[in-house]
Design a protein around this motif. Structure first.
Motif, PDB file in Angstrom:
ATOM      1  N   SER A  35      11.240 -21.856  31.547  1.00 62.90           N
ATOM      2  CA  SER A  35      10.917 -21.897  32.981  1.00 62.90           C
ATOM      3  C   SER A  35      10.278 -20.605  33.468  1.00 62.90           C
ATOM      4  CB  SER A  35      12.153 -22.198  33.838  1.00 62.90           C
ATOM      5  OG  SER A  35      12.759 -23.392  33.418  1.00 62.90           O
ATOM      6  N   LYS A  36       9.854 -19.755  32.557  1.00 61.19           N
ATOM      7  CA  LYS A  36       9.148 -18.536  32.950  1.00 61.19           C
ATOM      8  C   LYS A  36       7.858 -18.918  33.642  1.00 61.19           C
ATOM      9  CE  LYS A  36       8.848 -13.923  32.468  1.00 61.19           C
ATOM     10  NZ  LYS A  36       9.904 -12.976  32.825  1.00 61.19           N
ATOM     11  N   ASP A  37       7.644 -18.359  34.835  1.00 57.95           N
ATOM     12  CA  ASP A  37       6.498 -18.725  35.659  1.00 57.95           C
ATOM     13  C   ASP A  37       5.766 -17.454  36.061  1.00 57.95           C
ATOM     14  OD1 ASP A  37       4.708 -19.921  37.335  1.00 57.95           O
ATOM     15  OD2 ASP A  37       6.146 -20.343  38.918  1.00 57.95           O
ATOM     16  N   LEU A  38       4.492 -17.335  35.676  1.00 59.57           N
ATOM     17  CA  LEU A  38       3.739 -16.107  35.913  1.00 59.57           C
ATOM     18  C   LEU A  38       2.455 -16.401  36.660  1.00 59.57           C
ATOM     19  CD1 LEU A  38       4.018 -14.546  32.335  1.00 59.57           C
ATOM     20  CD2 LEU A  38       5.465 -14.041  34.315  1.00 59.57           C
ATOM     21  N   HIS A  39       2.048 -15.429  37.441  1.00 57.63           N
ATOM     22  CA  HIS A  39       0.763 -15.457  38.142  1.00 57.63           C
ATOM     23  C   HIS A  39      -0.057 -14.307  37.577  1.00 57.63           C
ATOM     24  CE1 HIS A  39      -1.786 -16.389  41.711  1.00 57.63           C
ATOM     25  NE2 HIS A  39      -2.121 -15.113  41.587  1.00 57.63           N
ATOM     26  N   LEU A  40      -1.080 -14.630  36.793  1.00 61.12           N
ATOM     27  CA  LEU A  40      -1.880 -13.601  36.119  1.00 61.12           C
ATOM     28  C   LEU A  40      -3.078 -13.229  36.988  1.00 61.12           C
ATOM     29  CD1 LEU A  40      -1.866 -15.015  32.467  1.00 61.12           C
ATOM     30  CD2 LEU A  40      -0.157 -13.590  33.613  1.00 61.12           C
ATOM     31  N   ASN A  41      -3.088 -11.998  37.452  1.00 61.67           N
ATOM     32  CA  ASN A  41      -4.186 -11.510  38.263  1.00 61.67           C
ATOM     33  C   ASN A  41      -5.267 -10.892  37.379  1.00 61.67           C
ATOM     34  OD1 ASN A  41      -3.097 -12.130  40.909  1.00 61.67           O
ATOM     35  ND2 ASN A  41      -1.599 -10.506  40.543  1.00 61.67           N
ATOM     36  N   GLY A  42      -6.319 -10.425  38.007  1.00 62.24           N
ATOM     37  CA  GLY A  42      -7.408  -9.799  37.272  1.00 62.24           C
ATOM     38  C   GLY A  42      -8.604 -10.702  37.097  1.00 62.24           C
ATOM     39  N   VAL A  43      -8.642 -11.812  37.847  1.00 61.64           N
ATOM     40  CA  VAL A  43      -9.729 -12.784  37.728  1.00 61.64           C
ATOM     41  C   VAL A  43     -10.590 -12.731  38.979  1.00 61.64           C
ATOM     42  CG1 VAL A  43     -10.314 -15.212  37.419  1.00 61.64           C
ATOM     43  CG2 VAL A  43      -8.265 -14.276  36.333  1.00 61.64           C
ATOM     44  N   VAL A  44     -11.900 -12.792  38.784  1.00 59.54           N
ATOM     45  CA  VAL A  44     -12.835 -12.850  39.905  1.00 59.54           C
ATOM     46  C   VAL A  44     -13.615 -14.153  39.790  1.00 59.54           C
ATOM     47  CG1 VAL A  44     -14.783 -11.785  41.075  1.00 59.54           C
ATOM     48  CG2 VAL A  44     -13.023 -10.341  40.022  1.00 59.54           C
ATOM     49  N   GLY A  45     -13.319 -15.100  40.675  1.00 60.96           N
ATOM     50  CA  GLY A  45     -13.996 -16.383  40.641  1.00 60.96           C
ATOM     51  C   GLY A  45     -13.086 -17.497  40.156  1.00 60.96           C
ATOM     52  N   GLN A  46     -13.569 -18.729  40.246  1.00 62.15           N
ATOM     53  CA  GLN A  46     -12.842 -19.894  39.762  1.00 62.15           C
ATOM     54  C   GLN A  46     -12.797 -19.886  38.238  1.00 62.15           C
ATOM     55  OE1 GLN A  46     -11.517 -23.096  41.351  1.00 62.15           O
ATOM     56  NE2 GLN A  46     -10.688 -22.940  39.295  1.00 62.15           N
ATOM     57  N   VAL A  47     -11.616 -20.064  37.667  1.00 63.74           N
ATOM     58  CA  VAL A  47     -11.473 -20.115  36.211  1.00 63.74           C
ATOM     59  C   VAL A  47     -11.923 -21.485  35.725  1.00 63.74           C
ATOM     60  CG1 VAL A  47      -9.867 -19.996  34.280  1.00 63.74           C
ATOM     61  CG2 VAL A  47      -9.619 -18.421  36.207  1.00 63.74           C
ATOM     62  N   ARG A  48     -12.958 -21.526  34.884  1.00 69.44           N
ATOM     63  CA  ARG A  48     -13.540 -22.767  34.408  1.00 69.44           C
ATOM     64  C   ARG A  48     -13.219 -23.075  32.950  1.00 69.44           C
ATOM     65  NH1 ARG A  48     -14.565 -25.766  38.743  1.00 69.44           N
ATOM     66  NH2 ARG A  48     -16.050 -24.811  40.193  1.00 69.44           N
ATOM     67  N   ALA A  49     -12.826 -22.072  32.180  1.00 66.81           N
ATOM     68  CA  ALA A  49     -12.561 -22.282  30.751  1.00 66.81           C
ATOM     69  C   ALA A  49     -11.548 -21.253  30.284  1.00 66.81           C
ATOM     70  CB  ALA A  49     -13.851 -22.169  29.936  1.00 66.81           C
ATOM     71  N   MET A  50     -10.695 -21.657  29.325  1.00 63.72           N
ATOM     72  CA  MET A  50      -9.693 -20.748  28.759  1.00 63.72           C
ATOM     73  C   MET A  50      -9.545 -21.030  27.272  1.00 63.72           C
ATOM     74  SD  MET A  50      -6.666 -20.634  31.666  1.00 63.72           S
ATOM     75  CE  MET A  50      -6.470 -22.415  31.715  1.00 63.72           C
ATOM     76  N   THR A  51      -9.129 -19.999  26.540  1.00 61.40           N
ATOM     77  CA  THR A  51      -8.824 -20.170  25.125  1.00 61.40           C
ATOM     78  C   THR A  51      -7.930 -19.026  24.674  1.00 61.40           C
ATOM     79  OG1 THR A  51      -9.784 -20.715  22.970  1.00 61.40           O
ATOM     80  CG2 THR A  51     -10.750 -18.857  24.136  1.00 61.40           C
ATOM     81  N   ILE A  52      -7.413 -19.161  23.446  1.00 59.51           N
ATOM     82  CA  ILE A  52      -6.546 -18.154  22.836  1.00 59.51           C
ATOM     83  C   ILE A  52      -7.195 -17.664  21.552  1.00 59.51           C
ATOM     84  CG2 ILE A  52      -4.315 -17.766  21.723  1.00 59.51           C
ATOM     85  CD1 ILE A  52      -3.975 -18.111  24.657  1.00 59.51           C
ATOM     86  N   GLY A  53      -7.141 -16.354  21.315  1.00 58.70           N
ATOM     87  CA  GLY A  53      -7.661 -15.820  20.064  1.00 58.70           C
ATOM     88  C   GLY A  53      -7.135 -14.429  19.798  1.00 58.70           C
ATOM     89  N   ASN A  54      -6.682 -14.184  18.572  1.00 60.73           N
ATOM     90  CA  ASN A  54      -6.223 -12.863  18.152  1.00 60.73           C
ATOM     91  C   ASN A  54      -5.137 -12.316  19.080  1.00 60.73           C
ATOM     92  OD1 ASN A  54      -6.292 -10.712  16.343  1.00 60.73           O
ATOM     93  ND2 ASN A  54      -7.801  -9.569  17.541  1.00 60.73           N
ATOM     94  N   GLY A  55      -4.226 -13.192  19.515  1.00 59.43           N
ATOM     95  CA  GLY A  55      -3.123 -12.767  20.377  1.00 59.43           C
ATOM     96  C   GLY A  55      -3.542 -12.449  21.797  1.00 59.43           C
ATOM     97  N   MET A  56      -4.695 -12.976  22.228  1.00 57.98           N
ATOM     98  CA  MET A  56      -5.189 -12.715  23.571  1.00 57.98           C
ATOM     99  C   MET A  56      -5.550 -14.020  24.271  1.00 57.98           C
ATOM    100  SD  MET A  56      -7.626  -9.357  22.914  1.00 57.98           S
ATOM    101  CE  MET A  56      -8.297 -10.010  21.378  1.00 57.98           C
ATOM    102  N   LEU A  57      -5.388 -14.003  25.597  1.00 55.32           N
ATOM    103  CA  LEU A  57      -5.796 -15.115  26.439  1.00 55.32           C
ATOM    104  C   LEU A  57      -7.101 -14.741  27.121  1.00 55.32           C
ATOM    105  CD1 LEU A  57      -5.305 -17.790  28.072  1.00 55.32           C
ATOM    106  CD2 LEU A  57      -4.021 -16.370  29.710  1.00 55.32           C
ATOM    107  N   PHE A  58      -8.098 -15.646  27.021  1.00 55.14           N
ATOM    108  CA  PHE A  58      -9.395 -15.429  27.645  1.00 55.14           C
ATOM    109  C   PHE A  58      -9.608 -16.471  28.741  1.00 55.14           C
ATOM    110  CE2 PHE A  58      -9.655 -13.830  23.334  1.00 55.14           C
ATOM    111  CZ  PHE A  58     -10.323 -12.613  23.462  1.00 55.14           C
ATOM    112  N   ALA A  59     -10.116 -16.015  29.880  1.00 53.21           N
ATOM    113  CA  ALA A  59     -10.405 -16.917  31.001  1.00 53.21           C
ATOM    114  C   ALA A  59     -11.819 -16.653  31.485  1.00 53.21           C
ATOM    115  CB  ALA A  59      -9.398 -16.710  32.130  1.00 53.21           C
ATOM    116  N   GLY A  60     -12.682 -17.680  31.384  1.00 52.96           N
ATOM    117  CA  GLY A  60     -14.054 -17.565  31.857  1.00 52.96           C
ATOM    118  C   GLY A  60     -14.183 -18.114  33.260  1.00 52.96           C
ATOM    119  N   THR A  61     -14.986 -17.471  34.090  1.00 57.18           N
ATOM    120  CA  THR A  61     -15.016 -17.787  35.506  1.00 57.18           C
ATOM    121  C   THR A  61     -16.406 -18.213  35.986  1.00 57.18           C
ATOM    122  OG1 THR A  61     -15.595 -15.562  36.275  1.00 57.18           O
ATOM    123  CG2 THR A  61     -13.264 -15.998  35.810  1.00 57.18           C
TER     124      THR A  61
END
Length: 434
Positions: free
Chosen positions: A220-246
């Motif tokens: 039930s951990k619930d997080l709000h990840l800041n640091g985004v500018v714009g609507q997030v249109r795509a996401m993926t995981i790679g090398n222990g990182m989360l990527f969000a394209g806007t």
């Protein structure tokens, strides 16, 4: 990946996954109803999906980790509420185009669905010139339709350790479906447009304007990840990182941690590379590939987060990316699917281009029951072509009245598709020879 070791605390900072004063009821329905400790160890992530009932000699679908765009997870699927494959099970509602109804007996008629069959009153039966099926691929069945969304599906997610299916739409809602019954157990008003949805392990990630929501279905951990500018249109995981394209063309990056207090740490924003909205991602090897409305594909080094290449062969927006074997496969609104391979100097070159009569919207890869690679390609007119790789020879089609924009793989041959009208369909591709 490091964030598989999820923290074991309740909600962080009182956040409630986008719903005010509904923490307890929402958590009760998202979390598994029975503890996983009383199951066999090798079935820890069993989702007990009712839609993949075992029929005859159908075998579980093999998965193939050479596809970098999808991560099917192991699951033992039960027969709960098993239904027969009759008209009540494969529901006859209007999800298939009516075109071709006057084309009696023509070669193309078998590529169209009989409108009378859809209405339940075709009198020709097996002698009808049109399809009496939602698909022309032998061994594939449309099992269920999940209705409720009003606009196009932006993502479908089946998180590890949960018996719930998540779907997000541009209608501003997140819906949670019970995998035992196919019923929607919660509709969450996001107060904003959903741009993308994905899951990795027990985490569900939801892309919103200027933020990413992350929710752990086990803790039930619930997080709000800041640091985004714009609507997030795509996401993926790679090398222990989360990527969000806007929509601004930037890519926000978070690092997954083992700490309970800070499971995701904001790293950086990759800016100034894409001049248009980031539409899609895929990870292959030590590279991240991003597609954009600016008609380019950027190649990123996952170790340095530097852009090492820009691919410019498409003449319209990039819609989907897939890594298969040693190849990158891309689709575009320009009506082409391109296959890229690495040349001797390390650059990526197009080895083949497959022209389509209309724009291509989504690519998804999996293996059939014999371990042979197949690819799903969705087109503007609502059809989804299923073809062999590397030959691109078509095996069959799936049908919808609207463009399919979201395709997600599940365990044991399950496939979920979401179209522009908000219809979410559940399919099963039997693991027999087709």
């Amino acid at each position: 990946m490091s964030y598989y070791k999820a923290p074991r605390r309740r909600y962080s900072n009182g956040r409630n996954f986008g719903v005010e004063r509904q923490e307890e009821s929402l958590v009760a329905d998202i979390l598994p109803r029975r503890p996983y400790g009383n199951r066999a160890p090798n079935n820890k992530w069993s989702r007990n999906l009712v839609w993949t009932a075992s029929h005859g000699n159908n075998k579980p679908m093999k998965t193939d980790n050479t596809y970098a765009s999808t991560r099917p997870q192991p699951s033992s699927v039960s027969n709960l509420l098993q239904r027969k494959k009759d008209a009540a099970y494969v529901q006859r509602s209007s999800y298939v185009s009516d075109r071709g109804s006057n084309d009696r007996g023509s070669p193309k008629s078998k590529e169209c669905v009989c409108k009378f069959w859809k209405a339940g009153n075709c009198k020709k039966g097996d002698h009808c010139s049109f399809l009496h099926s939602w698909t022309s691929l032998p061994g594939m069945l449309m099992l269920a339709s999940l209705e409720g969304h009003k606009k196009d599906l932006k993502g479908i997610a089946l998180p590890q350790g949960s018996d719930k299916l998540f779907s997000a739409s541009s209608d501003g809602t997140l819906r949670i479906w019970d995998c035992h019954t196919g019923q929607c157990v919660h509709t969450i008003n996001l107060q904003a447009e959903a741009g993308s949805l994905m899951s990795e392990g027990p985490w569900v990630f939801l892309g919103l304007p200027n933020a990413v929501k992350a929710f752990n279905v086990q803790t039930s951990k619930d997080l709000h990840l800041n640091g985004v500018v714009g609507q997030v249109r795509a996401m993926t995981i790679g090398n222990g990182m989360l990527f969000a394209g806007t929509s601004s063309g930037s890519i926000s990056v978070w690092k997954a941690n083992d700490t309970d207090s800070d499971p995701f740490t904001y790293l950086t924003s990759l800016e100034g590379h894409h001049s248009g909205e980031v539409t899609c991602f895929v990870v292959g090897g030590q590279r991240l590939y991003s597609g954009s409305l600016d008609r380019t594909i950027k190649v990123w080094d996952l170790n340095t987060l530097e852009c090492t290449m820009t691919l410019r062969q498409h003449t319209d927006a990039i819609t989907s990316l897939l890594c298969w074997d040693q190849y990158l496969i891309s689709s575009s609104l320009d009506g082409s699917i391109k296959v890229w391979a690495c040349s001797e100097n390390g650059s990526l070159k197009v080895t083949s281009t497959h022209r389509q009569e209309q724009s291509v919207h989504t690519l998804c890869g999996m293996s059939d029951g014999e371990g042979k690679p197949i690819m799903f390609c969705s087109y503007q007119n609502g059809t989804v072509s299923i073809c062999d790789l590397p030959s691109f020879e078509e095996r069959g089609k799936m049908f919808s009245t609207n463009t399919v924009g979201a395709i997600t793989l599940g365990p044991e041959g399950l496939l979920f598709t979401g179209d522009k009208s908000g219809k979410l369909l559940v399919w099963n591709l039997a693991g027999t020879k087709v």
